[in-house]
Scaffold this motif. Structure first.
Motif, mmCIF file in Angstrom:
data_model
loop_
_atom_site.group_PDB
_atom_site.id
_atom_site.type_symbol
_atom_site.label_atom_id
_atom_site.label_comp_id
_atom_site.label_asym_id
_atom_site.label_seq_id
_atom_site.Cartn_x
_atom_site.Cartn_y
_atom_site.Cartn_z
ATOM 1 N N HIS A 35 0.460 -1.210 0.152
ATOM 2 C CA HIS A 35 -0.401 -0.058 -0.253
ATOM 3 C C HIS A 35 1.005 1.193 -0.169
ATOM 4 N N VAL A 36 1.481 1.329 -0.594
ATOM 5 C CA VAL A 36 2.643 2.249 -1.384
ATOM 6 C C VAL A 36 2.558 3.034 -2.408
ATOM 7 N N CYS A 37 2.338 4.635 -2.558
ATOM 8 C CA CYS A 37 2.772 4.959 -3.981
ATOM 9 C C CYS A 37 3.460 4.585 -4.491
ATOM 10 N N GLY A 38 3.316 4.056 -6.034
ATOM 11 C CA GLY A 38 4.302 3.974 -6.788
ATOM 12 C C GLY A 38 4.972 5.047 -7.861
ATOM 13 N N ARG A 39 5.044 5.903 -7.227
ATOM 14 C CA ARG A 39 5.053 7.458 -7.761
ATOM 15 C C ARG A 39 6.036 8.352 -6.122
ATOM 16 N N CYS A 40 4.939 8.205 -5.299
ATOM 17 C CA CYS A 40 5.770 8.897 -4.373
ATOM 18 C C CYS A 40 6.361 8.429 -2.903
ATOM 19 N N ALA A 41 6.368 7.234 -3.165
ATOM 20 C CA ALA A 41 6.354 6.082 -2.267
ATOM 21 C C ALA A 41 5.515 6.538 -0.694
ATOM 22 N N ARG A 42 4.095 7.381 -0.543
ATOM 23 C CA ARG A 42 3.775 7.203 0.582
ATOM 24 C C ARG A 42 3.339 6.021 0.894
ATOM 25 N N GLU A 43 2.715 5.753 2.081
ATOM 26 C CA GLU A 43 2.605 4.592 2.778
ATOM 27 C C GLU A 43 0.745 5.121 2.742
ATOM 28 N N PHE A 44 -0.220 4.097 2.240
ATOM 29 C CA PHE A 44 -1.814 3.931 2.922
ATOM 30 C C PHE A 44 -2.109 3.062 3.462
ATOM 31 N N SER A 45 -2.509 3.603 4.568
ATOM 32 C CA SER A 45 -3.783 2.387 5.803
ATOM 33 C C SER A 45 -4.492 2.537 6.785
ATOM 34 N N GLY A 46 -5.344 2.317 6.504
ATOM 35 C CA GLY A 46 -6.702 2.119 7.358
ATOM 36 C C GLY A 46 -7.620 2.828 6.339
ATOM 37 N N LYS A 47 -7.973 4.359 6.739
ATOM 38 C CA LYS A 47 -9.354 5.017 6.478
ATOM 39 C C LYS A 47 -7.982 5.951 5.238
ATOM 40 N N ARG A 48 -7.121 6.333 5.171
ATOM 41 C CA ARG A 48 -6.875 6.966 4.164
ATOM 42 C C ARG A 48 -6.347 6.360 2.718
ATOM 43 N N LEU A 49 -6.201 4.739 3.037
ATOM 44 C CA LEU A 49 -6.156 3.709 1.518
ATOM 45 C C LEU A 49 -7.270 4.262 0.902
ATOM 46 N N SER A 50 -8.212 4.681 1.035
ATOM 47 C CA SER A 50 -8.852 4.957 0.064
ATOM 48 C C SER A 50 -8.598 6.454 -1.118
ATOM 49 N N GLU A 51 -7.457 6.217 -0.972
ATOM 50 C CA GLU A 51 -6.053 7.481 -1.421
ATOM 51 C C GLU A 51 -5.374 7.157 -2.366
ATOM 52 N N LEU A 52 -5.327 5.907 -2.382
ATOM 53 C CA LEU A 52 -4.273 4.669 -2.782
ATOM 54 C C LEU A 52 -6.007 4.534 -4.388
ATOM 55 N N THR A 53 -4.674 4.757 -5.597
ATOM 56 C CA THR A 53 -5.614 4.984 -6.729
ATOM 57 C C THR A 53 -5.055 3.243 -7.550
ATOM 58 N N VAL A 54 -5.675 2.400 -8.295
ATOM 59 C CA VAL A 54 -5.236 1.614 -9.859
ATOM 60 C C VAL A 54 -4.874 2.622 -10.730
ATOM 61 N N HIS A 55 -3.590 2.805 -10.715
ATOM 62 C CA HIS A 55 -3.587 3.185 -12.752
ATOM 63 C C HIS A 55 -3.422 2.150 -13.260
ATOM 64 N N HIS A 56 -3.647 2.225 -14.783
ATOM 65 C CA HIS A 56 -3.219 1.560 -16.062
ATOM 66 C C HIS A 56 -1.999 1.472 -16.421
ATOM 67 N N ARG A 57 -1.523 0.958 -16.642
ATOM 68 C CA ARG A 57 0.325 1.657 -17.272
ATOM 69 C C ARG A 57 0.194 1.912 -18.395
ATOM 70 N N ASP A 58 -1.400 1.431 -19.580
ATOM 71 C CA ASP A 58 -1.159 1.275 -21.265
ATOM 72 C C ASP A 58 -2.648 2.429 -21.010
ATOM 73 N N HIS A 59 -3.422 3.114 -19.657
ATOM 74 C CA HIS A 59 -4.175 3.910 -20.028
ATOM 75 C C HIS A 59 -5.563 3.076 -20.335
ATOM 76 N N ASN A 60 -5.322 1.659 -20.856
ATOM 77 C CA ASN A 60 -7.169 1.403 -21.137
ATOM 78 C C ASN A 60 -7.066 0.332 -19.885
ATOM 79 N N HIS A 61 -8.116 1.148 -19.212
ATOM 80 C CA HIS A 61 -9.381 0.264 -17.864
ATOM 81 C C HIS A 61 -9.800 -1.204 -18.738
ATOM 82 N N ASP A 62 -9.624 -0.648 -20.159
ATOM 83 C CA ASP A 62 -10.601 -2.829 -19.405
ATOM 84 C C ASP A 62 -9.360 -3.588 -20.054
ATOM 85 N N ASN A 63 -7.969 -3.015 -20.173
ATOM 86 C CA ASN A 63 -6.896 -4.032 -20.096
ATOM 87 C C ASN A 63 -6.672 -4.820 -18.477
ATOM 88 N N ASN A 64 -7.522 -5.407 -18.542
ATOM 89 C CA ASN A 64 -6.965 -6.354 -16.514
ATOM 90 C C ASN A 64 -6.294 -7.418 -16.326
#
Length: 121
Positions: A35-64
């Motif tokens: 639970h760490v941001c892949g860019r800024c390396a901030r760690e997330f837990s508890g209620k703040r976990l909702s601030e962590l999002t899933v990014h699609h590397r190829d920008h295609n949300h159908d590619n899962n």
């Protein structure tokens, strides 16, 4: 012909379908990755976990892919930044129709400079 109420109902159905799909791959990504941001390396837990999002590397949300190879966890800020950079890249790419076409300068203001300097000798 769709009426405004039919359109809003369709919009709600589509939005709910998208939320369900996102929930599925988000839960998988959160189980797979720390639970760490892949860019800024901030760690997330508890209620703040909702601030962590899933990014699609190829920008295609159908590619899962099930192995998560197209996902990375990013905080809200880094995710927004990544999409803004991607949008800028698409807008200003050479092939883009949106890219402003600027005429190349063909006039050389110094072409006759050598001749002008010789006149003063």
């Amino acid at each position: 012909m769709t009426t405004p109420s039919n359109t809003s109902k369709l919009d709600r159905i589509l939005a709910e379908t998208q939320r369900e799909r996102e929930r599925g791959y988000r839960e998988k990504a959160l189980r797979m990755y720390p639970h760490v941001c892949g860019r800024c390396a901030r760690e997330f837990s508890g209620k703040r976990l909702s601030e962590l999002t899933v990014h699609h590397r190829d920008h295609n949300h159908d590619n899962n892919p099930q192995d998560g190879s197209n996902w990375e966890l990013l905080c809200l800020y880094c995710h927004d930044n990544e999409h803004a950079r991607y949008t800028d890249q698409q807008y200003f790419s050479e092939e883009s129709l949106s890219t402003p076409k600027i005429a190349k300068a063909t006039h050389n203001p110094f072409a006759a400079l050598a001749g002008l300097m010789k006149k003063d000798d």
